[in-house]
Every structure is written in C-alpha cells, then in structure tokens.
Scaffold this motif. Structure first.
Motif, PDB file in Angstrom:
ATOM      1  N   GLY A  59       4.108 -33.798-109.134  1.00 18.67           N
ATOM      2  CA  GLY A  59       5.379 -34.135-108.724  1.00 18.67           C
ATOM      3  C   GLY A  59       5.578 -35.368-107.726  1.00 18.67           C
ATOM      4  O   GLY A  59       6.532 -35.356-107.129  1.00 18.67           O
ATOM      5  N   TYR A  60       4.561 -35.912-107.424  1.00 17.62           N
ATOM      6  CA  TYR A  60       4.509 -36.943-106.240  1.00 17.62           C
ATOM      7  C   TYR A  60       5.360 -38.313-106.856  1.00 17.62           C
ATOM      8  O   TYR A  60       4.499 -38.593-107.970  1.00 17.62           O
ATOM      9  N   THR A  61       6.201 -38.617-106.509  1.00 23.20           N
ATOM     10  CA  THR A  61       6.736 -39.690-107.237  1.00 23.20           C
ATOM     11  C   THR A  61       6.677 -41.107-106.280  1.00 23.20           C
ATOM     12  O   THR A  61       6.290 -42.199-106.914  1.00 23.20           O
ATOM     13  N   GLN A  62       6.578 -41.016-104.966  1.00 21.22           N
ATOM     14  CA  GLN A  62       6.335 -42.129-104.009  1.00 21.22           C
ATOM     15  C   GLN A  62       5.332 -41.708-103.023  1.00 21.22           C
ATOM     16  O   GLN A  62       5.229 -40.603-102.640  1.00 21.22           O
ATOM     17  N   PRO A  63       4.354 -42.671-102.955  1.00 22.14           N
ATOM     18  CA  PRO A  63       3.422 -42.461-101.743  1.00 22.14           C
ATOM     19  C   PRO A  63       4.113 -42.008-100.432  1.00 22.14           C
ATOM     20  O   PRO A  63       5.147 -42.779-100.123  1.00 22.14           O
ATOM     21  N   VAL A  66       1.537 -42.498 -94.884  1.00 18.93           N
ATOM     22  CA  VAL A  66       0.103 -42.559 -94.586  1.00 18.93           C
ATOM     23  C   VAL A  66      -0.830 -43.066 -95.877  1.00 18.93           C
ATOM     24  O   VAL A  66      -1.817 -43.757 -96.056  1.00 18.93           O
ATOM     25  N   GLN A  67      -0.032 -42.424 -97.194  1.00 17.98           N
ATOM     26  CA  GLN A  67      -0.638 -42.871 -98.310  1.00 17.98           C
ATOM     27  C   GLN A  67      -0.556 -44.266 -98.701  1.00 17.98           C
ATOM     28  O   GLN A  67      -1.593 -45.034 -99.089  1.00 17.98           O
ATOM     29  N   GLU A  68       0.630 -44.953 -98.481  1.00 19.42           N
ATOM     30  CA  GLU A  68       0.816 -46.365 -98.857  1.00 19.42           C
ATOM     31  C   GLU A  68      -0.177 -47.113 -97.767  1.00 19.42           C
ATOM     32  O   GLU A  68      -0.266 -48.348 -98.345  1.00 19.42           O
ATOM     33  N   THR A  94      -1.036 -32.965 -90.211  1.00 21.41           N
ATOM     34  CA  THR A  94      -0.912 -32.248 -91.279  1.00 21.41           C
ATOM     35  C   THR A  94       0.424 -32.182 -91.819  1.00 21.41           C
ATOM     36  O   THR A  94       1.465 -32.208 -90.926  1.00 21.41           O
ATOM     37  N   GLY A  95       0.604 -32.300 -93.144  1.00 22.28           N
ATOM     38  CA  GLY A  95       1.902 -32.194 -93.681  1.00 22.28           C
ATOM     39  C   GLY A  95       2.445 -33.806 -94.044  1.00 22.28           C
ATOM     40  O   GLY A  95       3.617 -34.093 -94.452  1.00 22.28           O
ATOM     41  N   SER A  96       1.700 -34.801 -93.596  1.00 24.33           N
ATOM     42  CA  SER A  96       2.080 -36.102 -93.770  1.00 24.33           C
ATOM     43  C   SER A  96       1.593 -36.793 -95.125  1.00 24.33           C
ATOM     44  O   SER A  96       1.943 -37.640 -95.642  1.00 24.33           O
ATOM     45  N   GLY A  97       0.820 -35.874 -95.806  1.00 29.87           N
ATOM     46  CA  GLY A  97       0.141 -36.321 -97.002  1.00 29.87           C
ATOM     47  C   GLY A  97      -1.050 -36.876 -96.864  1.00 29.87           C
ATOM     48  O   GLY A  97      -1.770 -37.446 -97.788  1.00 29.87           O
ATOM     49  N   LYS A  98      -1.865 -36.517 -95.765  1.00 32.47           N
ATOM     50  CA  LYS A  98      -2.977 -37.415 -95.314  1.00 32.47           C
ATOM     51  C   LYS A  98      -4.247 -36.824 -96.409  1.00 32.47           C
ATOM     52  O   LYS A  98      -5.057 -37.986 -96.669  1.00 32.47           O
ATOM     53  N   THR A  99      -4.181 -35.821 -96.806  1.00 33.07           N
ATOM     54  CA  THR A  99      -5.328 -35.354 -97.789  1.00 33.07           C
ATOM     55  C   THR A  99      -5.299 -36.365 -99.074  1.00 33.07           C
ATOM     56  O   THR A  99      -6.409 -36.607 -99.491  1.00 33.07           O
ATOM     57  N   ALA A 100      -4.322 -36.293 -99.582  1.00 32.00           N
ATOM     58  CA  ALA A 100      -4.146 -37.285-100.965  1.00 32.00           C
ATOM     59  C   ALA A 100      -4.648 -38.687-100.298  1.00 32.00           C
ATOM     60  O   ALA A 100      -5.151 -39.379-101.040  1.00 32.00           O
TER      61      ALA A 100
HETATM   62  P1  AMP Z   1      -1.136 -32.742 -96.160  1.00 34.29           P
HETATM   63  O1  AMP Z   1      -0.718 -33.753 -94.999  1.00 34.29           O
HETATM   64  O2  AMP Z   1      -2.147 -33.454 -97.156  1.00 34.29           O
HETATM   65  O3  AMP Z   1      -1.588 -31.436 -95.781  1.00 34.29           O
HETATM   66  O4  AMP Z   1       0.165 -32.714 -97.228  1.00 34.29           O
HETATM   67  C1  AMP Z   1       1.203 -31.991 -97.093  1.00 34.29           C
HETATM   68  C2  AMP Z   1       2.001 -31.555 -98.296  1.00 34.29           C
HETATM   69  O5  AMP Z   1       2.435 -32.638 -99.219  1.00 34.29           O
HETATM   70  C3  AMP Z   1       1.070 -31.051 -99.406  1.00 34.29           C
HETATM   71  O6  AMP Z   1       1.746 -29.924-100.031  1.00 34.29           O
HETATM   72  C4  AMP Z   1       1.070 -32.112-100.438  1.00 34.29           C
HETATM   73  O7  AMP Z   1       1.034 -31.509-101.852  1.00 34.29           O
HETATM   74  C5  AMP Z   1       2.457 -32.863-100.325  1.00 34.29           C
HETATM   75  N1  AMP Z   1       2.290 -34.103-100.797  1.00 34.29           N
HETATM   76  C6  AMP Z   1       1.175 -34.953-100.588  1.00 34.29           C
HETATM   77  N2  AMP Z   1       1.479 -36.192-100.835  1.00 34.29           N
HETATM   78  C7  AMP Z   1       2.775 -36.211-101.449  1.00 34.29           C
HETATM   79  C8  AMP Z   1       3.651 -37.137-102.117  1.00 34.29           C
HETATM   80  N3  AMP Z   1       3.567 -38.558-102.176  1.00 34.29           N
HETATM   81  N4  AMP Z   1       4.937 -36.733-102.665  1.00 34.29           N
HETATM   82  C9  AMP Z   1       5.322 -35.330-102.331  1.00 34.29           C
HETATM   83  N5  AMP Z   1       4.351 -34.579-101.754  1.00 34.29           N
HETATM   84  C10 AMP Z   1       3.260 -34.681-101.430  1.00 34.29           C
END
Ligand code: AMP
Length: 355
Positions: A59-63, A66-68, A94-100
């Motif tokens: 369900g991620y539509t936009q980076p 941090v991903q971008e 944490t929460g910024s999407g850093k893992t992906a």
């Molecule tokens: P993290 O900072 O990696 O712990 O990610 C926090 C949460 O954001 C996790 O539940 C991810 O599944 C979600 N997440 C990561 N990237 C995205 C994205 N691009 N769009 C929506 N949710 C995201």
C-alpha cells in the motif's frame, strides 16, 4: 511488552507485525508480472519489478522523504571499473520509512546479482548439454536442489547482505519487512539471527540466506562457532547506530566491520549525527568514514525551553523507591515516564506502582 511504532507523515495505516520465526525462510515461486501496472512514486526510482509489486501490495504509493533521498544514492552507478557504491550515514527516526530506504536498494542489487548468476549458470548448463550432444553422450542432469534445513546438507551460509540491529524486536521487525518486500522474488532468502532462539533451529534456517538481519552478539557467536561466514557480505547496514552505542555494541560493530572488510557498501542509520555517532562511523566505515555521504532527514532537535532537570541522590534502592513514590504523589502530574535499566527492574517497578 510489544514495540509500538508511531507512523509519521502521510502514510497508510502502519503494517502490523505478527512475525514469527517460522516466517524466516522465504522461497516463493510466484510468477513475476512483466510490467507492474502502477502509477506509483517508486517506479521512477528504478527498482526491480518484483520489489515494485511488493511495495504496491504493502500500500505504499509514494516514497517517504528518507526513501526518496536514500534509494537513489544507495543504488550503484556504473563506472569504468564496474559498479560503484557510496557509503551513507543517514539521520532519520523510526517511523520515517527508513527500513525500506535501506532494504529496497540492497534487495534490488541482490536480485540483479542473482539474475546474473542464474544467467551464467544457465549458459554453462546449456553449453554442457551442447557439448554432450556433440560427443553423442547423455546430456548432464540438472543438479537437484537439496533441502537446506536437513543437517546432512549443512554448509556454512555466506550471505551477501547483512543488517545489524540493536535489539531482537527491531531485528525481527526488519526481517519481517524484508520478507514482505521479497515475496515476489524467486529464491531470495531472508534469515534472522537473534538471541533467544534455539541454536540448531537458527542454524538450519540460515541455510542459503542471501540477506541476514541480526543482533551483533548472536551473530558473532555464530561466526565464532563457524556456523556463518561473513566474507561474502557486500552490503552492511547498521540500523539505529545510536541505540547500538547505548547498548554497548561499539566493539562488536568494530569486529563486524573487520569481518566484512571486503564489502562494497556501508549504510549507517541513526536518529542523530551526534559526535559519538561520528566517532562510531570512524570505527565502522571504510577509510574511517572519509568518503561517507551524509543524509540529514530530520532537523536537529531544538533545545526545549521549559524543562527543569533535577538530580536526586538516593542512598539505596529503598530510598530511591520512596523518592519516586513521593514525586508521583504530586497531584499536578498528569503523565509521567519512569525509566529503569533492566527488564526485571522495570517489571518490579511497574508492579509496585500498580499496587
Ligand atoms: P520505519 O521507519 O521503517 O520503521 O517505517 C515506519 C512505518 O512506515 C512502517 O509501518 C512501514 O510499513 C511504513 N512505511 C514505510 N514506507 C512507507 C511508504 N512509502 N508509504 C507508506 N508507509 C510506509
């Protein structure tokens, strides 16, 4: 106790995690669609189609920001000598999407490397078949895949990518996220090394792992007992470096740095770039971090103006409890957080306070 994740930004609801060790092994064989039909902000990042499908499923539509910023920097560029990677130090919460942000580029490269290796193997096999036909002998048989969880087939795994995390919970969450991201990839294996899981089970699950997510202590234990080799690691990610330091993992990280010295890329994620993190970077990055590129996502924390800090000396634990009891009886306190250094102490304290 469960880890709570606060999701910031314009996210879809956070994915809940019910990771269980049984999920550690992944060898999905779903066919990969030629073109993912997505008007998805991830497409322009140039990631493998399998990953784009997984991202869409999540369900991620936009980076996220941090991903971008990180994904394009973390992906290799082609230069005269082959592929070139840069080392990164990223400050993000944490929460910024850093893992992906670190998993996607690493998995992308693993997928590409795997495709190239398969193409080479296929070509060699076809050549062998052609040679056999030319000689008029029976064609060679394709080697049968051995069950990796059978102890008789044991071969110390040598993963191509390693993510180290400060805690078991975080390592499990990261492994879970990686498993979600590779669900459309054929034969890319994710394994998790954390304390508290029986050794034999963990060792069996490590077989043929391509990406290992580990806490430092158990990883080094397994390395010392020769259950894992780290000399094929090409990508090292140090997640939550600041917590690593708080938990005293600095020497372990330096050892992991040595053991993976042939790697092509290091990424270090931390909530801040505090001086102690920079010092850690000196110990765990290539060239002492000389060529590392910094990516600052969050603005540095501002000093809060209205905080009064008080230090109270206590003679012993009983005295300390009495002081705490005294302070918490203040009717003007609506909310309070009490920190303790160990889980046992935390449980005891929570119990007493509840009473
Ligand atoms: P993290 O900072 O990696 O712990 O990610 C926090 C949460 O954001 C996790 O539940 C991810 O599944 C979600 N997440 C990561 N990237 C995205 C994205 N691009 N769009 C929506 N949710 C995201």
């Amino acid at each position: 106790m469960t880890d709570a994740f606060e999701v910031q930004g314009d996210f879809s609801p956070a994915q809940t995690s019910d990771f269980s060790p049984a999920e550690t092994f992944v060898d999905t064989a779903e066919p990969v669609a030629a073109e993912p039909a997505l008007p998805n902000g991830f497409v322009k990042l140039g990631l493998a189609a399998e990953l784009l499908r997984a991202v869409e499923d999540l369900g991620y539509t936009q980076p996220t920001l941090v991903q971008e910023k990180v994904i394009p920097l973390a992906l290799p560029t082609d230069d005269a000598a082959g592929k070139a990677y840069i080392d990164l130090m990223v400050s993000s919460q944490t929460g910024s999407g850093k893992t992906a942000a670190f998993l996607l580029p690493v998995l992308h490269t693993l997928i590409q490397n795997q495709a190239q290796a398969e193409a080479r193997e296929r070509a060699a096999f076809e050549q062998a078949v052609a040679d056999a036909a030319a000689k008029g002998v029976a064609p060679p048989k394709k080697p049968r895949r051995k069950n990796p969880t059978d102890v008789r087939n044991f071969k110390a795994p040598s993963p191509g990518a390693l993510v180290v995390c400060p805690t078991r919970e975080l390592a499990q969450q990261v492994a879970h996220d990686a498993i979600e991201l590779v669900k459309h990839c054929r034969g890319l294996r994710i394994a998790n090394i954390v304390g508290g899981m029986p050794y034999q089970l963990q060792i069996a699950r490590l077989q043929n792992a391509d990406l290992v997510v580990a806490t430092p202590g158990r990883l080094l234990d397994l390395h010392r007992s020769m259950q894992i080799k780290l000399d094929q690691v090409r990508f090292l990610v140090v997640d939550e470096a600041d917590r690593m330091l708080d938990l005293g993992f600095s020497d372990d990280l330096a050892e992991i740095n040595q053991l993976t010295s042939q790697r092509q890329q290091t990424m270090m994620f931390s909530a801040t770039f505090a001086p102690r993190i920079q010092q850690l970077a000196l110990r765990v990055m290539h060239d002492n971090g000389a060529s590392v590129q910094k990516v600052q996502i969050d603005t540095p924390q501002e000093k809060h103006a209205n905080i009064r800090q008080v230090l109270l000396w206590a003679d012993n634990i009983t005295h300390k409890r009495k002081l705490l009891d005294h302070w918490l009886r203040d009717a003007s306190i609506d909310q309070a957080i009490v920190f303790a250094s160990t889980q046992v102490e935390c449980d005891g304290l929570a119990n007493d306070l509840q009473q």
